[in-house]
Design a protein around this motif. Structure first.
Motif, PDB file in Angstrom:
ATOM      1  N   ALA A 137     -11.668 -17.700  23.175  1.00 14.33           N
ATOM      2  CA  ALA A 137     -12.525 -17.009  22.159  1.00 14.33           C
ATOM      3  C   ALA A 137     -13.895 -17.678  21.932  1.00 14.33           C
ATOM      4  O   ALA A 137     -14.851 -16.949  21.427  1.00 14.33           O
ATOM      5  CB  ALA A 137     -11.703 -16.892  20.998  1.00 14.33           C
ATOM      6  N   PHE A 138     -13.865 -18.833  22.109  1.00  9.25           N
ATOM      7  CA  PHE A 138     -15.435 -19.422  21.633  1.00  9.25           C
ATOM      8  C   PHE A 138     -15.975 -20.195  22.864  1.00  9.25           C
ATOM      9  O   PHE A 138     -17.018 -20.952  22.896  1.00  9.25           O
ATOM     10  CB  PHE A 138     -14.957 -20.683  20.683  1.00  9.25           C
ATOM     11  N   GLY A 139     -15.479 -20.126  24.172  1.00 14.17           N
ATOM     12  CA  GLY A 139     -16.046 -20.698  25.384  1.00 14.17           C
ATOM     13  C   GLY A 139     -15.885 -22.200  25.268  1.00 14.17           C
ATOM     14  O   GLY A 139     -17.015 -22.772  26.226  1.00 14.17           O
ATOM     15  N   ARG A 140     -15.428 -23.041  24.679  1.00 16.11           N
ATOM     16  CA  ARG A 140     -15.334 -24.391  24.575  1.00 16.11           C
ATOM     17  C   ARG A 140     -14.532 -24.817  25.956  1.00 16.11           C
ATOM     18  O   ARG A 140     -13.506 -24.285  26.352  1.00 16.11           O
ATOM     19  CB  ARG A 140     -14.440 -24.690  23.370  1.00 16.11           C
ATOM     20  N   ARG A 141     -14.792 -25.766  26.300  1.00 17.73           N
ATOM     21  CA  ARG A 141     -13.942 -26.528  27.451  1.00 17.73           C
ATOM     22  C   ARG A 141     -12.797 -27.140  26.587  1.00 17.73           C
ATOM     23  O   ARG A 141     -12.844 -28.078  25.848  1.00 17.73           O
ATOM     24  CB  ARG A 141     -14.765 -27.367  28.178  1.00 17.73           C
ATOM     25  N   ALA A 142     -11.606 -26.606  27.009  1.00 17.05           N
ATOM     26  CA  ALA A 142     -10.443 -27.226  26.496  1.00 17.05           C
ATOM     27  C   ALA A 142      -9.482 -27.194  27.498  1.00 17.05           C
ATOM     28  O   ALA A 142      -9.310 -26.343  28.530  1.00 17.05           O
ATOM     29  CB  ALA A 142      -9.932 -26.386  25.147  1.00 17.05           C
ATOM     30  N   VAL A 143      -8.518 -28.191  27.528  1.00 19.96           N
ATOM     31  CA  VAL A 143      -7.419 -28.221  28.386  1.00 19.96           C
ATOM     32  C   VAL A 143      -6.282 -27.638  27.864  1.00 19.96           C
ATOM     33  O   VAL A 143      -5.460 -28.062  26.984  1.00 19.96           O
ATOM     34  CB  VAL A 143      -6.933 -29.744  28.609  1.00 19.96           C
ATOM     35  N   VAL A 144      -5.891 -26.514  28.661  1.00 21.09           N
ATOM     36  CA  VAL A 144      -5.055 -25.489  28.025  1.00 21.09           C
ATOM     37  C   VAL A 144      -3.541 -25.500  29.050  1.00 21.09           C
ATOM     38  O   VAL A 144      -3.603 -25.381  30.256  1.00 21.09           O
ATOM     39  CB  VAL A 144      -5.393 -24.055  28.397  1.00 21.09           C
ATOM     40  N   VAL A 145      -2.732 -26.130  28.418  1.00 22.23           N
ATOM     41  CA  VAL A 145      -1.492 -26.343  29.285  1.00 22.23           C
ATOM     42  C   VAL A 145      -0.142 -25.655  28.407  1.00 22.23           C
ATOM     43  O   VAL A 145       0.193 -25.916  27.460  1.00 22.23           O
ATOM     44  CB  VAL A 145      -1.114 -27.863  29.062  1.00 22.23           C
ATOM     45  N   ASP A 146       0.351 -24.616  29.242  1.00 20.60           N
ATOM     46  CA  ASP A 146       1.432 -23.836  28.698  1.00 20.60           C
ATOM     47  C   ASP A 146       2.597 -23.952  29.780  1.00 20.60           C
ATOM     48  O   ASP A 146       2.104 -24.779  30.876  1.00 20.60           O
ATOM     49  CB  ASP A 146       1.100 -22.459  28.402  1.00 20.60           C
ATOM     50  N   ALA A 147       3.582 -23.250  29.913  1.00 19.65           N
ATOM     51  CA  ALA A 147       4.434 -23.275  30.716  1.00 19.65           C
ATOM     52  C   ALA A 147       4.048 -23.025  32.187  1.00 19.65           C
ATOM     53  O   ALA A 147       4.496 -23.350  33.264  1.00 19.65           O
ATOM     54  CB  ALA A 147       5.855 -22.621  30.413  1.00 19.65           C
ATOM     55  N   ILE A 177      -8.614 -31.020  36.669  1.00 17.67           N
ATOM     56  CA  ILE A 177      -9.245 -29.525  37.460  1.00 17.67           C
ATOM     57  C   ILE A 177      -9.801 -28.523  36.520  1.00 17.67           C
ATOM     58  O   ILE A 177     -10.034 -27.673  36.972  1.00 17.67           O
ATOM     59  CB  ILE A 177      -8.137 -29.014  38.158  1.00 17.67           C
ATOM     60  N   THR A 178      -9.787 -28.618  35.393  1.00 14.42           N
ATOM     61  CA  THR A 178     -10.273 -27.712  34.310  1.00 14.42           C
ATOM     62  C   THR A 178     -11.804 -28.010  34.569  1.00 14.42           C
ATOM     63  O   THR A 178     -12.576 -28.819  34.325  1.00 14.42           O
ATOM     64  CB  THR A 178      -9.946 -28.095  32.755  1.00 14.42           C
ATOM     65  N   PRO A 179     -12.721 -26.869  34.833  1.00 11.55           N
ATOM     66  CA  PRO A 179     -14.086 -26.882  34.926  1.00 11.55           C
ATOM     67  C   PRO A 179     -14.945 -26.718  33.537  1.00 11.55           C
ATOM     68  O   PRO A 179     -14.164 -26.439  32.532  1.00 11.55           O
ATOM     69  CB  PRO A 179     -14.260 -25.456  35.458  1.00 11.55           C
ATOM     70  N   ASP A 180     -16.069 -27.173  33.469  1.00 13.26           N
ATOM     71  CA  ASP A 180     -16.812 -27.349  32.318  1.00 13.26           C
ATOM     72  C   ASP A 180     -17.423 -25.882  31.985  1.00 13.26           C
ATOM     73  O   ASP A 180     -17.202 -25.673  30.695  1.00 13.26           O
ATOM     74  CB  ASP A 180     -18.147 -28.154  32.616  1.00 13.26           C
ATOM     75  N   LEU A 181     -17.303 -25.108  32.876  1.00 11.02           N
ATOM     76  CA  LEU A 181     -17.967 -23.909  32.493  1.00 11.02           C
ATOM     77  C   LEU A 181     -16.503 -22.758  32.835  1.00 11.02           C
ATOM     78  O   LEU A 181     -15.981 -23.178  33.562  1.00 11.02           O
ATOM     79  CB  LEU A 181     -19.012 -23.064  33.603  1.00 11.02           C
ATOM     80  N   ARG A 182     -16.505 -21.558  32.001  1.00 11.73           N
ATOM     81  CA  ARG A 182     -15.305 -20.808  32.179  1.00 11.73           C
ATOM     82  C   ARG A 182     -14.074 -21.241  31.974  1.00 11.73           C
ATOM     83  O   ARG A 182     -12.803 -20.962  32.768  1.00 11.73           O
ATOM     84  CB  ARG A 182     -15.536 -20.113  33.659  1.00 11.73           C
ATOM     85  N   ALA A 183     -13.940 -22.357  31.076  1.00  9.83           N
ATOM     86  CA  ALA A 183     -12.696 -22.894  31.039  1.00  9.83           C
ATOM     87  C   ALA A 183     -11.494 -21.856  30.466  1.00  9.83           C
ATOM     88  O   ALA A 183     -10.383 -22.173  30.764  1.00  9.83           O
ATOM     89  CB  ALA A 183     -12.762 -24.116  30.014  1.00  9.83           C
ATOM     90  N   GLY A 184     -12.025 -20.770  29.758  1.00 11.55           N
ATOM     91  CA  GLY A 184     -11.234 -19.915  29.070  1.00 11.55           C
ATOM     92  C   GLY A 184     -10.629 -18.841  30.312  1.00 11.55           C
ATOM     93  O   GLY A 184      -9.529 -18.611  30.475  1.00 11.55           O
ATOM     94  N   ASP A 185     -11.647 -18.459  31.110  1.00 12.57           N
ATOM     95  CA  ASP A 185     -11.129 -17.762  32.334  1.00 12.57           C
ATOM     96  C   ASP A 185     -10.319 -18.633  33.329  1.00 12.57           C
ATOM     97  O   ASP A 185      -9.231 -18.108  33.856  1.00 12.57           O
ATOM     98  CB  ASP A 185     -12.380 -17.388  33.179  1.00 12.57           C
ATOM     99  N   PHE A 186     -10.656 -19.942  33.390  1.00 10.97           N
ATOM    100  CA  PHE A 186      -9.874 -20.843  34.054  1.00 10.97           C
ATOM    101  C   PHE A 186      -8.378 -20.784  33.592  1.00 10.97           C
ATOM    102  O   PHE A 186      -7.471 -20.663  34.201  1.00 10.97           O
ATOM    103  CB  PHE A 186     -10.331 -22.101  34.157  1.00 10.97           C
ATOM    104  N   ALA A 187      -8.197 -20.941  32.216  1.00 11.99           N
ATOM    105  CA  ALA A 187      -6.896 -20.850  31.636  1.00 11.99           C
ATOM    106  C   ALA A 187      -6.247 -19.583  32.002  1.00 11.99           C
ATOM    107  O   ALA A 187      -4.887 -19.584  32.088  1.00 11.99           O
ATOM    108  CB  ALA A 187      -7.056 -21.382  30.245  1.00 11.99           C
ATOM    109  N   GLN A 188      -6.817 -18.710  31.502  1.00  8.51           N
ATOM    110  CA  GLN A 188      -6.019 -17.236  32.026  1.00  8.51           C
ATOM    111  C   GLN A 188      -5.803 -17.017  33.188  1.00  8.51           C
ATOM    112  O   GLN A 188      -4.906 -16.313  33.570  1.00  8.51           O
ATOM    113  CB  GLN A 188      -7.014 -16.278  31.248  1.00  8.51           C
ATOM    114  N   ALA A 189      -6.399 -17.554  34.286  1.00  4.74           N
ATOM    115  CA  ALA A 189      -6.144 -17.477  35.710  1.00  4.74           C
ATOM    116  C   ALA A 189      -5.112 -18.182  35.999  1.00  4.74           C
ATOM    117  O   ALA A 189      -4.260 -17.741  36.847  1.00  4.74           O
ATOM    118  CB  ALA A 189      -7.491 -17.789  36.411  1.00  4.74           C
ATOM    119  N   MET A 190      -4.812 -19.377  35.547  1.00  2.00           N
ATOM    120  CA  MET A 190      -3.934 -20.154  35.941  1.00  2.00           C
ATOM    121  C   MET A 190      -2.559 -19.605  35.128  1.00  2.00           C
ATOM    122  O   MET A 190      -1.465 -19.562  36.099  1.00  2.00           O
ATOM    123  CB  MET A 190      -3.865 -21.673  35.039  1.00  2.00           C
TER     124      MET A 190
END
Length: 356
Positions: A137-147, A177-190
């Motif tokens: 939602a906010f475009g922050r770089r965050a390490v998103v870990v779900d199952a 492996i989390t990128p600085d840009l598009r971390a939200g897309d990266f999480a959703q892609a994972m």
DNA sequence: TATACGTGGAA
DNA sequence: TTTCCAAGTAT
């Protein structure tokens, strides 16, 4: 190739895959639309906790139509929200959802905090949800870990440590492996990858965009990752439930305590659930026992609920807090699935009773 | 760290 | 039928 380049390749490969194959989901802003609405992202994330996309769909549609923004939800009565959540499970989520909406409406002036730390302080928002909302939602770089991420990362690096001990290792690998840009897309892609290709059973390694980056695919059994500790056996419990019906076609419903199973939900009066529950009814009446107990399986035990049925006088009031609810409107009471089934069994028995 | 907390679909 | 599992959190 240098290690850093290899690491960057993973995010690049995944984002390229996402640009083409991203699932279209109701809570995702369509391409070209304005930035994601934090309210909808937050609501979807809470609903999706331990819950499938398919199950969430209708609930997300219902909630966003009825409560289009956080202020509307915050202003709603508890019972209405709990009833709307009925059937989705993990009812603490609904209680925390309301508490969170009210905290945002009151303490934050109607705006969600835009940092992981600020989000994490809200009721029902844990490490995963805070990171997901901050990133999506906010475009922050965050390490998103779900199952999903746990599974994908455990396979990418063939992490042999069993869960849950592997969590710190998986988290730091995800961080890398989390990128600085598009971390939200990266999480959703994972998560898309984990849901559609890198699945728990029978992963489709042949079409995986990360195949060339994956250590597990080189092993005899990629699906064996992540390694998991053996599960405990599920105990079996017994219980009694009572359907108390009045001549004017109303049934007695109670509200369960906020803590514990099905907390805060409407329900039939029932006994404790254990090896030998007390089958004493809440009041004296001509009770009929429904022949077949309602079998229900919860996360950590299974239950056989024996349902009892009685008609009482119009002037009777059962002990304790409760309310008379029109039987014809039982579908609107928001009974959790166990009690919805118990009610169904009781009503069937009632029809039999009426023919005698 | 371990346990409590729902439900329904898939294999 | 049984078992596993799904975008976890609170305690």
């Amino acid at each position: 190739m240098r290690v850093e380049d290899n690491i960057k390749k993973i995010a690049a490969d995944l984002l390229a895959y996402y640009d083409v194959h991203a699932r279209k989901l109701p809570w995702r802003a369509p391409p070209g639309a304005n930035a994601a609405d934090p309210y909808r992202i937050w609501l979807s994330e809470v609903m999706l906790q331990q819950t499938t996309v398919a199950a969430v769909g209708p609930y997300f549609a219902k909630f966003t139509k009825r409560w289009p923004d956080v202020a509307a939800l915050a202003a709603e009565e508890d019972a209405e929200v709990m009833a709307a959540w009925a059937g989705l499970g993990y009812y603490a989520r609904a209680r925390n959802l309301l508490a969170c909406a009210r905290a945002v409406a009151d303490a934050h002036g109607g705006t969600f905090p835009d940092t992981e730390e600020g989000l994490r302080a809200l009721p029902g928002v844990g490490a995963y949800t805070a990171a997901a909302v901050a990133a999506i939602a906010f475009g922050r770089r965050a390490v998103v870990v779900d199952a999903n991420v746990e599974r994908v990362v455990a396979r990418l690096f063939a992490i042999a440590t069993p869960l849950p001990a592997a969590r710190p290792e998986i988290r730091s690998a995800t961080d890398v492996i989390t990128p600085d840009l598009r971390a939200g897309d990266f999480a959703q892609a994972m998560m898309d990858l984990g849901a559609t290709i890198c699945t728990a059973r029978n992963p489709a390694c042949g079409i995986c965009p990360l195949r060339d980056d994956c250590a597990a695919v080189l092993t005899a059994d990629p699906a064996a990752f992540p390694i998991k500790a053996a599960k405990k056996a599920k105990p079996h419990r017994l219980g009694h439930g009572w359907w108390i019906e009045r001549p004017d076609g109303h049934v007695w419903l109670v509200r369960r305590p906020d803590k514990g199973m099905l907390g805060g939900m409407r329900a039939l009066p029932s006994s404790e659930w254990n090896d030998a529950p007390d089958g004493t009814p809440p009041l004296v009446a001509r009770w009929r026992r429904v022949a077949e107990p309602v079998a229900h399986v919860f996360t950590h035990f299974s239950l056989a609920l024996t349902v009892h049925h009685a008609h009482v006088g119009q002037d009777v009031t059962p002990p304790g807090d409760g309310e008379w609810w029109p039987v014809a409107e039982i579908g609107r009471a928001g009974l959790p699935t166990l009690f919805a089934r118990a009610a169904e069994a009781a009503m069937k028995e009632g029809k039999k009773d009426a023919r005698l």
